[in-house]
Scaffold this active site. Structure first.
Site, mmCIF file in Angstrom:
data_model
loop_
_atom_site.group_PDB
_atom_site.id
_atom_site.type_symbol
_atom_site.label_atom_id
_atom_site.label_comp_id
_atom_site.label_asym_id
_atom_site.label_seq_id
_atom_site.Cartn_x
_atom_site.Cartn_y
_atom_site.Cartn_z
ATOM 1 N N PHE A 43 103.805 -4.900 -23.573
ATOM 2 C CA PHE A 43 104.063 -5.132 -24.997
ATOM 3 C C PHE A 43 102.870 -5.791 -25.703
ATOM 4 C CE2 PHE A 43 109.004 -4.765 -25.334
ATOM 5 C CZ PHE A 43 108.899 -3.400 -25.133
ATOM 6 N N ARG A 44 101.803 -6.059 -24.974
ATOM 7 C CA ARG A 44 100.467 -6.337 -25.550
ATOM 8 C C ARG A 44 100.245 -7.704 -26.177
ATOM 9 N NH1 ARG A 44 98.252 -2.733 -22.396
ATOM 10 N NH2 ARG A 44 98.419 -0.565 -23.067
ATOM 11 N N ASN A 101 98.512 -7.896 -17.944
ATOM 12 C CA ASN A 101 97.142 -7.580 -18.409
ATOM 13 C C ASN A 101 97.004 -7.730 -19.919
ATOM 14 O OD1 ASN A 101 98.828 -5.347 -18.729
ATOM 15 N ND2 ASN A 101 97.175 -3.865 -18.513
ATOM 16 N N GLU A 147 102.059 -6.470 -12.477
ATOM 17 C CA GLU A 147 101.551 -5.581 -11.483
ATOM 18 C C GLU A 147 100.229 -6.153 -10.981
ATOM 19 O OE1 GLU A 147 99.889 -1.704 -13.015
ATOM 20 O OE2 GLU A 147 100.881 -2.321 -14.874
ATOM 21 N N HIS A 178 99.967 -2.020 -8.397
ATOM 22 C CA HIS A 178 99.298 -0.814 -8.899
ATOM 23 C C HIS A 178 98.342 -0.386 -7.787
ATOM 24 C CE1 HIS A 178 97.021 1.463 -12.258
ATOM 25 N NE2 HIS A 178 96.425 1.756 -11.109
ATOM 26 N N HIS A 216 104.543 2.952 -10.546
ATOM 27 C CA HIS A 216 104.080 4.271 -11.009
ATOM 28 C C HIS A 216 103.450 5.149 -9.920
ATOM 29 C CE1 HIS A 216 100.367 1.965 -11.337
ATOM 30 N NE2 HIS A 216 100.599 1.487 -12.534
ATOM 31 N N ASP A 218 106.031 2.271 -17.605
ATOM 32 C CA ASP A 218 104.623 1.915 -17.775
ATOM 33 C C ASP A 218 104.227 2.123 -19.239
ATOM 34 O OD1 ASP A 218 102.064 1.046 -17.260
ATOM 35 O OD2 ASP A 218 101.447 2.841 -16.173
ATOM 36 N N HIS A 233 98.428 2.351 -26.986
ATOM 37 C CA HIS A 233 97.089 2.167 -27.549
ATOM 38 C C HIS A 233 97.091 2.903 -28.883
ATOM 39 C CE1 HIS A 233 95.453 0.639 -23.748
ATOM 40 N NE2 HIS A 233 96.066 1.639 -23.140
HETATM 41 N N1 LIG Z 1 98.800 2.802 -16.884
HETATM 42 C C1 LIG Z 1 97.761 2.749 -17.682
HETATM 43 O O1 LIG Z 1 97.002 3.709 -17.749
HETATM 44 N N2 LIG Z 1 97.478 1.661 -18.441
HETATM 45 C C2 LIG Z 1 98.149 0.406 -18.437
HETATM 46 C C3 LIG Z 1 97.765 -0.435 -17.259
HETATM 47 C C4 LIG Z 1 98.335 0.055 -15.954
HETATM 48 O O2 LIG Z 1 99.545 0.038 -15.757
HETATM 49 O O3 LIG Z 1 97.572 0.427 -15.071
HETATM 50 C C5 LIG Z 1 97.806 -0.355 -19.722
HETATM 51 O O4 LIG Z 1 98.133 -1.549 -19.794
HETATM 52 O O5 LIG Z 1 97.247 0.242 -20.635
HETATM 53 ZN ZN LIG Z 2 99.316 0.085 -13.445
HETATM 54 ZN ZN LIG Z 3 101.284 -0.763 -16.103
#
Ligand SMILES: NC(=O)N[C@@H](CC(=O)O)C(=O)O
Ligand SMILES: [Zn+2]
Ligand SMILES: [Zn+2]
Length: 455
Positions: free
Chosen positions: A58-59, A89, A139, A173, A232, A317, A321
């Site tokens: 959710f950033r 992250n 993750e 991951h 994933h 996941d 963006h």
């Molecule tokens: N899956 C992705 O390609 N991106 C995810 C990070 C992740 O889960 O690896 C992200 O946070 O943008």
């Molecule tokens: Zn991931």
């Molecule tokens: Zn992820």
């Protein structure tokens, strides 16, 4: 509230009463309405447990221009997801107490219940994290993805030790960057929307790189009796590796139940189940994610494992963006696709067409994740559980269109596929989302979300 005449995932038709405490009071036939109680007439429609999406991004903090807890949780509610688990992250990364507290304060805006994961980097502070209401560790990135949080095998082993000593599950991951094919990114890759860009990313982050990393992670976890959830998995081979490890390991599911308590489990995303390299050529960089899309053959094999019951969890996941960011070209565009709102709709469409049973769908999005991560009050429509509920008309699929979704970046890799969308979503008895059946207009409730580790 009383919900009358609803069909449950197993086909029973029942009335469901929700108590003032937000829990399900009774699931029975012939419950009469009390005076003043709201009655939701549900004849001909299905009442399902809200989905527990154990993998969203959710950033916030740090990436609010991509998604916020408000926009992300509205998207979740509109898709029938009533619990989300946010990944570490963000910026700052959720690797110590201060970062955890900062995220927890922002999550107060959530319309749906949530968990907050703690991440592992060279600077992580396990004591501070485990002192908090942590959902899980993860993750944990074995290769760089968005946020560049990749770590080496020794630190991963340490993290498993720390987590298993406290009975905290670890989500991984698993990709091995030493097995990526750098040559695939050379040459003329064309523009943003070309077949070359879509395929180059898949050729670069090879299937072998995933399978090898999954196998190594499973071995490292087995040595420690740690609970490991593989995020994933994009290949049937990786799912099989998890199945084999479970059957050979101490956490084997003895009663053969679908929702098991095994020490190792796997998760598959909707994009790896419904999209492939062949079908996603037109996506170009909008189809770039980690792990990447695979061949149509692998996609079909992955879907077959879901139908057969070998996939424990389907989680999204959800990795939003902006359109501008995704247009930056193959090498500079960030990895990830949104998906929290289309999880239940895509799977319910597969139930409508008979590709999956409704109980399988219920298990992989709700019952199994709740059981694997120890959420005793989530995941099922049963007395005593939280009234996290979704009302849907399975006979009424719609075309998925980005314009009708609620995630902030307003694009979807599933444009044009069909989905069965919720009419009403409840979180602990509160209506958080409702769609007007006549006009299709959406309305949202208050931010009632709570940390699922609080109680
Ligand atoms: N899956 C992705 O390609 N991106 C995810 C990070 C992740 O889960 O690896 C992200 O946070 O943008
Ligand atoms: Zn991931
Ligand atoms: Zn992820």
């Amino acid at each position: 509230m009383l919900i009358t005449g609803a069909t449950l995932a197993d086909g029973r038709v029942r009335d469901v009463r929700i108590g003032d405490d937000g829990r399900i009071d009774a699931v029975a036939e012939g419950l009469g309405a009390d005076g003043g109680e709201r009655v939701l007439e549900a004849r001909g429609r299905h009442l399902l447990p809200g989905a527990v999406d154990v993998h969203v991004h959710f950033r916030e903090p740090g990436g609010g221009h991509k998604e916020t807890w408000t926009s992300g949780s509205e998207s979740a509610a509109a898709g029938g997801v009533t619990t989300v688990v946010d990944q570490p992250n963000t910026s700052p990364p959720t690797v110590d107490g201060a970062a955890f507290d900062e995220k927890a304060a922002l999550a107060a805006d959530s319309l749906v219940d949530y968990g907050i994961n703690g991440g592992v980097t060279l600077d992580w502070d396990p004591e501070e994290l485990f002192d908090r209401r942590l959902f899980a560790l993860g993750e944990v990135f074995l290769a760089d993805s968005t946020g560049d949080m990749g770590i080496d095998a020794d630190l991963f082993a340490d993290a498993l030790d720390e987590a298993s000593a406290r009975d905290v599950p670890v989500t991984v991951h698993a990709e091995d960057a030493t097995l990526f094919d750098d040559g695939a990114l050379n040459g003329d890759l064309g523009g943003v929307g070309t077949a070359a860009t879509a395929n180059a990313w898949s050729a670069y982050r090879t299937a072998d790189a995933e399978v090898a990393a999954v196998e190594r992670a499973l071995a490292t976890a087995a040595e420690r009796d740690a609970q490991l959830h593989v995020a994933h998995t994009s290949t049937p081979e990786a799912v099989d590796a998890v199945t084999e490890a479970r059957e050979g390991g101490s956490g084997a599911d003895e009663d053969g139940g679908d929702a098991d308590t095994a020490l190792v489990t796997c998760e598959v995303t909707p994009h790896h189940l419904y999209l492939s390299r062949e079908r996603a050529r037109s996506l170009g960089t909008f189809g770039r994610m980690n792990p990447p899309l695979r061949s149509e053959e692998r996609r079909e094999a992955l879907f077959a494992r879901l139908a057969a019951g070998d996939v424990d969890v389907v989680a999204t996941d959800h990795a939003p963006h902006t359109v501008e960011e995704k247009r930056r070209g193959l090498v500079d565009a960030p990895s990830g696709v949104p998906g929290v709102e289309t999880l239940y709709p895509l799977l319910l469409e597969s139930a409508r067409t008979g590709e999956l049973s409704l109980e399988r769908v219920r298990n992989v999005v709700a019952a199994n994740p709740a059981e694997i991560f120890g959420l005793d009050r989530k995941g099922r429509v049963a007395a005593g559980r939280d009234a996290d509920l979704v009302l849907v008309d399975i006979a009424d699929p719609r075309e998925i269109e980005a314009a009708a979704l609620h995630s902030a970046p307003a694009w979807t890799p599933f444009e044009g596929l069909r989905g069965v969308f919720p009419e009403v979503t409840l979180v602990r008895g509160e209506v958080v989302y409702e769609r007007d059946p006549a006009t299709g207009a959406a309305s949202f409730g208050e931010p009632v979300g709570r940390n699922v580790r609080e109680s």
